[in-house]
Design a protein around this motif. Structure first.
Motif, short mmCIF file in Angstrom:
data_model
loop_
_atom_site.label_atom_id
_atom_site.label_comp_id
_atom_site.label_asym_id
_atom_site.label_seq_id
_atom_site.Cartn_x
_atom_site.Cartn_y
_atom_site.Cartn_z
N THR A 9 0.82 -1.22 0.00
CA THR A 9 0.00 0.00 0.00
C THR A 9 0.85 1.26 0.00
N GLU A 10 0.33 2.29 -0.63
CA GLU A 10 0.95 3.63 -0.56
C GLU A 10 0.65 4.32 0.77
N LYS A 11 -0.32 3.81 1.51
CA LYS A 11 -0.85 4.49 2.69
C LYS A 11 -0.18 4.05 3.99
N LEU A 12 1.15 4.05 4.04
CA LEU A 12 1.84 3.62 5.26
C LEU A 12 1.53 4.54 6.44
N THR A 13 1.53 5.84 6.23
CA THR A 13 1.28 6.78 7.32
C THR A 13 -0.14 6.63 7.87
N GLU A 14 -1.13 6.59 6.98
CA GLU A 14 -2.52 6.44 7.41
C GLU A 14 -2.74 5.09 8.09
N THR A 15 -2.10 4.06 7.56
CA THR A 15 -2.22 2.72 8.11
C THR A 15 -1.64 2.66 9.53
N LYS A 16 -0.47 3.23 9.70
CA LYS A 16 0.16 3.25 11.03
C LYS A 16 -0.73 3.98 12.03
N GLU A 17 -1.25 5.12 11.63
CA GLU A 17 -2.12 5.89 12.51
C GLU A 17 -3.37 5.10 12.89
N PHE A 18 -4.01 4.47 11.90
CA PHE A 18 -5.23 3.70 12.14
C PHE A 18 -4.97 2.52 13.09
#
Length: 125
Positions: A9-18
């Motif tokens: 996924t491109e969404k590493l930052t959002e994933t970590k936060e979630f």
């Protein structure tokens, strides 16, 4: 043998936060293209990898398309956790319910489109 699943996924930052803020996961390892997270009790891990990273072979390049995957997280007090997430304002995809096969559960969706079924197993009717 130990298994940990991975999502590209491109969404590493959002994933970590979630996963940190919503599910209380911790970070086992992190660099600029890979994030490995663990459950609060450290009994399971899940990895997230940036797509098209030059260090990775072709089978680990294409991003997840947001469909066709789910996770199940078994917990002891599903009603309590459900209320905690509601109080945090987390969007609930499937409201808490009992199933005839013995699940009491609800579901949420992570930033990558992965459905997460949060369940306490009970005896079937």
């Amino acid at each position: 043998m130990k298994l940990n699943a991975g999502i590209i996924t491109e969404k590493l930052t959002e994933t970590k936060e979630f996963y940190t803020n919503t599910l209380n996961f911790g970070v086992s390892f992190e660099n600029d293209f890979y994030l490995l997270m663990h459950t609060p009790d450290k009994s399971a891990e899940i990895g997230f990898l940036k797509p098209n990273h030059p260090s990775q072979q072709p089978i680990f390049q294409l991003p997840f398309n947001g469909k066709g995957a789910y996770l199940t997280i078994e917990i002891e007090e599903v009603d309590k956790f459900y209320q905690e997430l509601k109080n945090k304002g987390v969007a609930i995809e499937i409201e808490i319910r009992d199933e005839p096969w013995g699940d009491r559960h609800f579901a949420i969706v992570d930033p990558n489109g992965i459905g997460i079924d949060i369940v306490t197993y009970t005896k079937p009717e």
